[in-house]
Scaffold this motif. Structure first.
Motif, PDB file in Angstrom:
ATOM      1  N   LEU A   1      26.908  50.504  34.503  1.00 14.10           N
ATOM      2  CA  LEU A   1      27.772  49.408  34.272  1.00 14.10           C
ATOM      3  C   LEU A   1      27.568  49.008  32.709  1.00 14.10           C
ATOM      4  O   LEU A   1      28.586  48.768  31.748  1.00 14.10           O
ATOM      5  CB  LEU A   1      27.256  47.945  34.806  1.00 14.10           C
ATOM      6  CG  LEU A   1      27.605  48.458  36.336  1.00 14.10           C
ATOM      7  CD1 LEU A   1      26.998  46.949  37.230  1.00 14.10           C
ATOM      8  CD2 LEU A   1      29.201  48.628  36.477  1.00 14.10           C
ATOM      9  N   PHE A   2      26.429  49.081  32.239  1.00 12.96           N
ATOM     10  CA  PHE A   2      25.874  48.934  30.981  1.00 12.96           C
ATOM     11  C   PHE A   2      26.517  49.836  30.028  1.00 12.96           C
ATOM     12  O   PHE A   2      27.076  49.527  28.752  1.00 12.96           O
ATOM     13  CB  PHE A   2      24.556  48.834  30.515  1.00 12.96           C
ATOM     14  CG  PHE A   2      23.752  47.482  30.996  1.00 12.96           C
ATOM     15  CD1 PHE A   2      24.151  46.234  30.828  1.00 12.96           C
ATOM     16  CD2 PHE A   2      22.729  47.573  31.811  1.00 12.96           C
ATOM     17  CE1 PHE A   2      23.609  45.118  31.155  1.00 12.96           C
ATOM     18  CE2 PHE A   2      21.942  46.575  32.200  1.00 12.96           C
ATOM     19  CZ  PHE A   2      22.539  45.225  32.054  1.00 12.96           C
TER      20      PHE A   2
ATOM     21  N   TYR B   1      26.112  39.076  38.616  1.00 13.10           N
ATOM     22  CA  TYR B   1      24.524  39.214  37.962  1.00 13.10           C
ATOM     23  C   TYR B   1      24.137  38.336  37.346  1.00 13.10           C
ATOM     24  O   TYR B   1      24.706  36.995  37.056  1.00 13.10           O
ATOM     25  CB  TYR B   1      24.788  40.540  37.198  1.00 13.10           C
ATOM     26  CG  TYR B   1      25.099  41.832  37.508  1.00 13.10           C
ATOM     27  CD1 TYR B   1      24.201  42.592  38.196  1.00 13.10           C
ATOM     28  CD2 TYR B   1      26.535  42.566  37.853  1.00 13.10           C
ATOM     29  CE1 TYR B   1      24.115  43.984  38.852  1.00 13.10           C
ATOM     30  CE2 TYR B   1      26.729  43.414  38.392  1.00 13.10           C
ATOM     31  CZ  TYR B   1      25.557  44.360  38.984  1.00 13.10           C
ATOM     32  OH  TYR B   1      25.873  45.512  39.518  1.00 13.10           O
TER      33      TYR B   1
ATOM     34  N   VAL C   1      21.511  39.867  32.848  1.00 12.59           N
ATOM     35  CA  VAL C   1      22.514  41.101  32.696  1.00 12.59           C
ATOM     36  C   VAL C   1      23.512  40.492  31.468  1.00 12.59           C
ATOM     37  O   VAL C   1      23.710  41.287  30.801  1.00 12.59           O
ATOM     38  CB  VAL C   1      23.128  41.421  34.023  1.00 12.59           C
ATOM     39  CG1 VAL C   1      24.321  42.101  33.582  1.00 12.59           C
ATOM     40  CG2 VAL C   1      22.133  41.992  34.707  1.00 12.59           C
TER      41      VAL C   1
ATOM     42  N   ASP D   1      23.042  51.120  39.969  1.00 13.43           N
ATOM     43  CA  ASP D   1      23.856  51.565  38.820  1.00 13.43           C
ATOM     44  C   ASP D   1      23.971  50.764  37.754  1.00 13.43           C
ATOM     45  O   ASP D   1      25.183  50.840  37.118  1.00 13.43           O
ATOM     46  CB  ASP D   1      25.240  52.173  39.357  1.00 13.43           C
ATOM     47  CG  ASP D   1      25.080  53.273  40.377  1.00 13.43           C
ATOM     48  OD1 ASP D   1      24.026  54.088  40.501  1.00 13.43           O
ATOM     49  OD2 ASP D   1      25.836  53.348  41.333  1.00 13.43           O
ATOM     50  N   LYS D   2      23.234  49.873  37.469  1.00 16.13           N
ATOM     51  CA  LYS D   2      23.324  49.085  36.651  1.00 16.13           C
ATOM     52  C   LYS D   2      23.259  49.715  35.325  1.00 16.13           C
ATOM     53  O   LYS D   2      24.202  49.044  34.281  1.00 16.13           O
ATOM     54  CB  LYS D   2      21.902  47.998  36.514  1.00 16.13           C
ATOM     55  CG  LYS D   2      22.217  46.412  36.237  1.00 16.13           C
ATOM     56  CD  LYS D   2      21.269  45.702  36.460  1.00 16.13           C
ATOM     57  CE  LYS D   2      20.721  45.210  37.774  1.00 16.13           C
ATOM     58  NZ  LYS D   2      19.419  44.580  37.824  1.00 16.13           N
ATOM     59  N   GLU D   3      22.574  50.728  34.849  1.00 15.81           N
ATOM     60  CA  GLU D   3      22.890  51.507  33.803  1.00 15.81           C
ATOM     61  C   GLU D   3      24.284  51.951  33.627  1.00 15.81           C
ATOM     62  O   GLU D   3      24.797  52.191  32.377  1.00 15.81           O
ATOM     63  CB  GLU D   3      21.915  52.791  33.622  1.00 15.81           C
ATOM     64  CG  GLU D   3      20.471  52.324  33.477  1.00 15.81           C
ATOM     65  CD  GLU D   3      20.394  51.301  32.116  1.00 15.81           C
ATOM     66  OE1 GLU D   3      20.898  51.973  31.040  1.00 15.81           O
ATOM     67  OE2 GLU D   3      19.679  50.464  32.168  1.00 15.81           O
TER      68      GLU D   3
ATOM     69  N   LEU E   1      30.799  40.815  35.787  1.00 17.79           N
ATOM     70  CA  LEU E   1      29.511  40.938  35.747  1.00 17.79           C
ATOM     71  C   LEU E   1      28.759  39.647  35.731  1.00 17.79           C
ATOM     72  O   LEU E   1      27.933  39.285  36.387  1.00 17.79           O
ATOM     73  CB  LEU E   1      29.324  41.584  34.435  1.00 17.79           C
ATOM     74  CG  LEU E   1      29.259  43.210  34.224  1.00 17.79           C
ATOM     75  CD1 LEU E   1      28.768  43.861  32.882  1.00 17.79           C
ATOM     76  CD2 LEU E   1      28.822  43.987  35.341  1.00 17.79           C
TER      77      LEU E   1
ATOM     78  N   LEU F   1      25.996  48.417  43.277  1.00 12.79           N
ATOM     79  CA  LEU F   1      25.548  47.391  42.157  1.00 12.79           C
ATOM     80  C   LEU F   1      24.058  47.135  41.911  1.00 12.79           C
ATOM     81  O   LEU F   1      23.804  46.817  40.940  1.00 12.79           O
ATOM     82  CB  LEU F   1      26.329  46.185  42.583  1.00 12.79           C
ATOM     83  CG  LEU F   1      27.809  46.371  43.005  1.00 12.79           C
ATOM     84  CD1 LEU F   1      28.308  44.996  43.278  1.00 12.79           C
ATOM     85  CD2 LEU F   1      28.511  46.874  41.601  1.00 12.79           C
ATOM     86  N   ALA F   2      23.424  47.659  42.863  1.00  9.59           N
ATOM     87  CA  ALA F   2      21.886  47.416  42.556  1.00  9.59           C
ATOM     88  C   ALA F   2      21.409  48.510  41.786  1.00  9.59           C
ATOM     89  O   ALA F   2      20.499  48.369  40.905  1.00  9.59           O
ATOM     90  CB  ALA F   2      21.028  47.164  44.081  1.00  9.59           C
TER      91      ALA F   2
END
Lengths: 351, 335
Positions: free
Chosen positions: B18-19, B291, B295, B14-16, B287, B11-12
């Protein structure tokens, strides 16, 4: 040129296509078995490997689709079925898929697949092992349909089919596989959609296809001996069809007889006659005629098939009637081979 | 079957991803909702099967394949086309029957293709595209490539012979195939219980044929992503075919833009239950709970970009010209 059988000519065509182009693959139920689909695929696996030449599950529909899918991205499959009738399970893939994809995807893909189907008659093949359904395939926009009658044409047309960017249904009559003829050894192509003038004549046009061309040649010789001059055209391709050659011939003769290995209704021969009537009515000096299979399933029994198949005598008789000649008896002069239900002694059935 | 050692999203880091999952999912829905708005105007004149409610699985797959991998789909193929990178403008133009459509107006909603993106078409015939996907995989094997072929199918296609035939051959040849079964419980208006034995789990059939299988909640996009990511890696390293069954639900009618819970083949209650599992809402809630506000704010920005992009695509499509009528007679054969 070498004298080889029709079956060997098919084998040679696939062999040369595979040698020329690594994207050609060959598969079918029995493609690698000891008999190699009437000898047509013998030796290919050894030469080109298991990846490119393979037997397949008894899954006609999916395996047609597999070939179509692969052909979307440049593979050129040659798929074979030992009976056309088995292939009916794959009509969805052929009709809704292969035939349409180039058109319905706006020209972005094309389907260079060749589907070899073997059809025939006789030796008790009966209702579901003998159907000549060329008219079905010809009815579908997007398909090409090829039906050679000589070893040379078989080779030249098969290589052309394999390298054609479109789906081609390649129909082989089982009674032709053991016929022999001179065939060029090298890679050579015959343009799909061109017919072949076998005999030049003036009295009547005979248009023939596939095995019936053999019978037509016998009839032509007999008629010539008896003073009738036949212009004999072997179609070779059912779709596109060479109507130009037919109308040119008709202009000369004024009479036309179309021979068809398929059932009568909605047949290729009916379509040819319809086009002749629409476009060349003024050439006709006699109503057009047709010899096709009756609209009944093919019976199995030896007893039932005795006069069932159309052969040289039927053709000669029809021509003589059209010429107004009644002094000859072709049924007496051209007796049927005995037994009547095989193409020759070599044929031991069932395959 | 549980997938061992499933690669979990970090989760830290792989934010891209997720987006991007959000972008793909939200974009599909925005396109479909725009179709809902436009369809009654009768300018889109072809049978159209919307993917609203089923955006999660394609969005997850989009993260783990490239344009060098293949995908092939069905009549309900909008989401798959878009997720695989299919050109949005060309898709909308195709729905409007325009010359600049992905199939030049000859295919419509049910025949979308984008060869450059490896999206190799959709079919209007149930089960028809499954063997094509296996054939694409065969081409990869013949060419010695390490890519994969993804085959989207629904629960209805499981009843077609072509499914068994295709899966059998894929297993036989160990072809790099990923069968993605979006089980949305209905074939048109026929529920599963009139079509298949009530105690069946679809993925067990594929297992019996010899594929590796998994079952996953298609509304849980993170789980779908982790599942597909792990499986795709396996296929790329030579595992042979995988079959994954995803639980999904189409919100609107089989074909068209309306809701049809009132006509009697399913209940409003059932629909509401599934709607609460909305893959997009579930994902956004996740999210929000995990987050920072930054985010979440980014999502709004993504939304704005999507809406603009979709509006423009429709405007362009409406303005585009129809093909010349003479084009109806071209491209029957490839020259």
């Amino acid at each position: 040129m070498t004298k080889i059988t029709f079956g060997k000519a098919i084998n040679s065509a696939i062999d040369q296509a595979m040698a020329l182009d690594k994207s050609v693959i060959c598969y079918g139920l029995g493609a690698t078995d000891p008999k190699g689909i009437f000898g047509t695929t013998l030796g290919l696996e050894k030469k080109y490997g298991k990846k490119r030449v393979f037997d397949m599950p008894t899954s006609e529909n999916a395996m047609t689709g597999v070939g179509i899918g692969a052909s979307m991205v440049g593979i050129k499959p040659v798929m074979t079925h030992q009976r056309l009738d088995f292939f009916l399970l794959a009509l969805d893939q052929l009709v809704n898929g292969a035939a349409k994809m180039h058109y319905m995807f706006g020209g972005t893909v094309n389907i260079p697949i060749t589907i070899r189907l073997i059809l025939g008659r006789g030796w008790g093949q009966g209702p579901t092992h003998s159907q000549n359904l060329q008219a079905w395939f010809a009815h579908i926009p997007g398909l090409k349909v090829v039906m050679p009658s000589s070893p040379e044409d078989a080779k030249g047309l098969l290589i052309s089919s394999i390298f054609d960017p479109n789906p081609v249904v390649f129909l082989e009559h089982r009674w032709l596989h053991n016929t022999v003829g001179e065939v060029p050894d090298n890679d050579f192509r015959i343009e799909i959609g061109t017919s072949k003038k076998l005999v030049d004549g003036n009295d009547i046009t005979i248009v023939s296809m596939s095995y019936l061309t053999i019978e037509a040649q016998i009839a032509e010789k007999y008629l010539r001996k008896n003073g009738v001059s036949v212009d004999l055209i072997d179609l070779r391709s059912i779709k596109p069809i060479d109507m130009k050659a037919i109308s040119e011939s008709l202009k000369k003769t004024g009479k036309i007889l179309v021979l068809d290995t398929g059932f009568t209704t909605c047949s290729v021969s009916s379509d040819i006659i319809s086009r002749v009537l629409i476009n060349n009515f003024e050439f006709l000096t006699h109503p057009p005629a047709q010899i096709a299979m009756p609209d009944v399933p093919e019976p199995t029994s030896f007893g039932l098939t005795k006069s069932f198949y159309k052969r040289a005598a039927d053709i000669a008789k029809k021509v003589l009637d059209m010429m107004g000649i009644d002094s000859l008896d072709p049924f007496n002069d051209l007796p049927p081979p005995a037994p009547h239900d095989v193409p020759g002694d070599w044929f031991k059935g069932p395959f | 079957m549980d997938i061992k050692d499933k690669t979990k999203l970090d989760l830290a880091l792989d934010k891209e991803i997720l987006f991007n999952i959000y972008y793909v999912m939200r974009r599909i829905r925005a396109v479909e909702e725009k179709i809902v708005e436009e369809y009654p105007k009768k300018q889109i004149r072809c049978p159209t099967h919307l993917s609203i409610g089923q955006e999660g699985v394609p969005a997850a797959l989009a993260q783990v394949v490239t344009k060098h991998d293949y995908a092939i789909s069905t009549h309900r193929g909008h989401a798959h086309y878009l997720a695989k990178g299919g050109d949005l403008d060309k898709m909308i133009a195709e729905l409007y029957g325009k010359e600049c459509g992905c199939s030049k107006g000859k295919g419509g909603s049910m025949h979308l293709i984008d060869v450059e993106q490896g999206f190799m078409g959709t079919s209007a015939i149930v089960g028809n595209s499954i063997p094509l996907g296996v054939g694409l995989a065969l081409s990869l094997e013949l060419k010695g490539l390490k890519n994969i072929s993804c085959i989207f199918l629904g629960d209805g296609a499981i009843e077609e012979g072509s499914f068994y035939e295709s899966l059998n051959f894929a297993v036989l040849r160990k072809l790099p195939t990923l069968f993605i079964c979006e089980n949305n419980l209905y074939s048109v208006y026929s529920p599963l219980d009139v079509r298949q034995p009530i105690d069946r789990q679809i993925h067990t059939i594929a297992e019996a044929v010899g594929a590796k299988t998994a079952c996953c909640d298609g509304n849980n996009v993170i789980d779908s992503y982790e599942t597909l990511n792990t499986i795709c890696q396996e296929i790329r390293s030579g595992s042979g075919p995988w079959f994954v069954e995803f639980e999904t639900y189409r919100w609107r009618e089989h074909c068209g833009y309306n809701y049809d819970n009132d006509i009697g083949y399913r209940t409003e209650e059932e629909y509401e239950t599934w709607k609460r599992r909305d893959p997009i809402k579930t994902f956004v809630d996740y999210l929000k709970n995990n987050y920072s506000i930054e985010v979440v704010n980014k999502l709004e920005q993504i939304d704005q970009n999507i809406f603009k992009e979709v509006e423009e695509a429709f405007e362009k499509a409406k303005k585009a010209s129809y093909p010349d009528p003479s084009h109806a007679y071209t491209s029957i054969y490839c020259q």
